[in-house]
Design an enzyme around this catalytic site. Structure first.
Site, PDB file in Angstrom:
ATOM      1  CB  THR B  95       2.745  -0.339  -0.599  1.00  0.00           C
ATOM      2  OG1 THR B  95       1.451  -0.246  -0.026  1.00  0.00           O
ATOM      3  CG2 THR B  95       3.809   0.501   0.305  1.00  0.00           C
ATOM      4  CE  LYS B 170       0.864   0.209   3.365  1.00  0.00           C
ATOM      5  NZ  LYS B 170       0.476  -0.744   2.297  1.00  0.00           N
ATOM      6  CE  LYS B 238       6.429  -3.811  -1.921  1.00  0.00           C
ATOM      7  NZ  LYS B 238       4.919  -3.253  -1.966  1.00  0.00           N
TER       8      LYS B 238
END
Lengths: 291, 291
Positions: B95, B170, B238
Site C-alpha cells: 500500500t 485501497k 502511513k
C-alpha cells in the site's frame, strides 16, 4: 393491559401497529391528529392530550421528536404528570438526554409511578417489522413486567442498568454510527475525485475489513441519488449533540464524534438538509469540492 | 512461469506459501534473510538482492513496508530496475503512494516492462487463507495475464482502472476504516465512562445499524486487552497520510479522516504505540480520561 402511545410518526406508527397485532388495547395521542389516521384505522382509540390519555390506560409509551417535546409531553399543562398515578408505568422511547430521563424517573418515583427509558435502533423498517433493538434503563422488576410489551415491538430487548442507561447505550450506538457515516461519505468523496467506479468500490470495500451496515445500506442509495430519510439528519444531529454534552459532563473528549457533529451541523444548519436521511452527508463533500 | 517475491513479512509469507501451494516456482528476497526461513523451508529459492532476483524470474511481486522501501526496491543500486528487462511484469502490492506507482509504471513502460499496482486488504488471515481482496490498477491485458497468479493469493481480485487506481481504491478502503476505528474507540470510551456493560454494548450495537467489521473483530479483542496487530497502527497511519496527501492534491478536504490521522499520530508518534494493532487507538481515550 391498556396501553397509551404518544407519537404517531414513522417510528410510532409501525410500533403501534405491532402492538395492535399482538392484541393490545391501544389509545394514542399525537400533536398533529391527522398523522394518527393510519393507526386509528387499524383500531387504535384517540385521546385529546397526554393528560387525558394517562387517565384511561395502565402503561404509557412515548416516542416523540426532540428533548423539548419530551419535556412538554411529561411536564406540560396537559402533560402526563398532570394525571398519571401510582401503579402506572411510563416508558420513554424517544432518544433523549440521559439527564432528562433521570428527572422523569425522579418525578415519577415521588408519585409511585414506574418508568423505563427505552430508546430504539433499527429505523422505520425495524419499527414496521417488530425487529427493533430496544435499549432499556430502569429497575429489573419493571423491565421484567414490561418485557412482553417491548417484545411486541422489538426482537432484541435488553436491560442495560438503572435509569438513563438505555439512553447512554443509544448514545454509544450513535457514536459508532457517526464513524461509519463520516467514513462512508469521505470514502465516496475520495473515490469520486480519484475517478473510481463507485459501485465497484462499494462492493469491494464491503467484502473486506471496511464492511459496515451504513456502507451496505446507504452506499447503493447514495449512488442511486436516493437521500430519502431512513433516519433524518436533523434527528441524528440532535443525538450527536446529546452524546457530546454527556461526554463533556463525564470529561471524556470524543474528537472524532465532535468532528462528525460539526459536519452534520453544516449539512443541517447551513445547507438546510435536515430532512434528508443521514446519508445526505455526502452532499457536503460535493459542495466542498466546488468551493 | 517463474515468480520472484520481495517481502517476506507477515503478509508476504502467507502469500508466498499460497503461490507454492499452487505449484509456482518462487524465488524470494527480503532485507532480513532470517525472516524468509519459513518460505525457504517450504521450497522457495533465495536471491541476494532485487537486482539478482529480476534476472531469474518472469514476474516480480513486491510487498514491503513504506513508500521509501518501495523506492529502494525499485530504484536502489541493487534495485529491480537495474536488471529488469522487456517482457517482464512487476506487480507492486505494497500500500503506497499512487504517484509512486505512476512513476514506476512510467519507468517500466520506457523499458517495455509491464506493471500493475495491486494493494490488498484482508490482513494476515486473508494472506494465509488465500482470501485477500486485491485492488488492481494497470492495463486490462496485463491484468488478464496475471489474474491466475493474483487469484492464488486472493479470492476477490478486480481491476479498477489504469496505473494507480488500485492504490486509490485501497486508500478509499482505508478512509472507510478510519471511520469504523474512530467510531469504535469513542463508542467504547463513552460506554466505559457511562458505566455500561461493554460486552453487552458491543453485542447490541453489532445487531443493529451500527454493525461493522471492526466492531465484530476488534471489539472483543479490545475488551480482552488484546492489542496484538492484525494490522499495525504505524502502517495504518502511513496509509492515512498518503490518503490525505492525495485528497489534498485533488482539492477534496476530508475533515473526519484528517481527525482520524491526528488521533493515530498521537497514538503512534506521541504514545509510541505504532506496533500495536489499529485497535490500540482506544488507549488514547483512557489516557485522555485520566488527564
Amino acid at each position: 393491559m391498556k396501553i397509551g402511545f404518544i407519537g404517531t410518526g414513522v417510528m410510532g406508527t409501525g410500533m403501534i401497529l405491532n402492538l395492535i397485532k399482538n392484541n393490545y388495547d391501544v389509545t394514542v395521542y399525537n400533536r398533529t391528529k391527522a398523522h394518527a389516521a393510519t393507526v386509528i384505522d387499524a383500531g387504535a382509540k384517540w385521546a385529546d392530550s397526554p393528560r387525558d390519555l394517562a387517565q384511561v390506560v395502565d402503561v404509557v409509551i412515548t416516542i416523540v421528536g426532540f428533548p423539548q417535546d419530551v419535556e412538554e409531553t411529561y411536564y406540560g399543562d396537559n402533560g402526563l404528570f398532570k394525571s398519571a398515578k401510582a401503579g402506572q408505568t411510563l416508558i420513554e422511547m424517544t432518544t433523549s438526554k440521559p439527564s432528562l430521563e433521570a428527572k422523569i424517573a425522579q418525578t415519577a418515583d415521588a408519585k409511585g409511578i414506574n418508568t423505563l427509558d427505552a430508546p430504539v435502533s433499527g429505523g422505520d423498517v425495524g419499527a414496521k417489522n417488530g425487529t427493533l433493538t430496544i435499549m432499556v434503563g430502569g429497575e429489573q422488576a419493571v423491565f421484567d413486567q414490561m418485557k412482553p410489551i417491548l417484545s411486541a415491538m422489538g426482537s432484541n430487548v435488553n436491560l442495560f442498568g438503572g435509569h438513563g442507561k438505555g439512553q447512554h447505550t443509544k448514545m454509544a450506538n450513535q457514536i459508532m454510527i457517526a464513524g461509519t457515516m463520516t467514513g462512508l461519505s469521505e470514502m465516496l468523496a475520495y473515490g469520486k475525485a480519484a475517478g473510481l467506479d463507485l459501485s465497484a468500490l462499494v462492493k469491494t470495500v464491503s467484502q473486506g475489513s471496511g464492511d459496515n451496515w451504513s456502507l451496505d445500506n446507504y452506499g447503493p442509495r447514495i449512488l442511486a441519488g436516493d437521500f430519502k430519510p431512513g433516519f433524518a439528519a436533523k434527528h441524528f444531529l440532535k443525538d450527536l449533540r446529546i452524546a457530546l454534552q454527556e461526554s463533556e459532563k463525564m470529561a471524556i473528549p470524543l474528537p472524532a464524534t465532535e468532528k462528525a457533529k460539526e459536519l452534520y451541523e453544516k449539512m443541517v444548519d447551513q445547507m438546510g438538509l435536515g430532512n434528508d436521511g443521514t446519508q445526505g452527508l455526502v452532499k457536503l463533500y460535493r459542495d466542498m469540492k466546488t468551493d
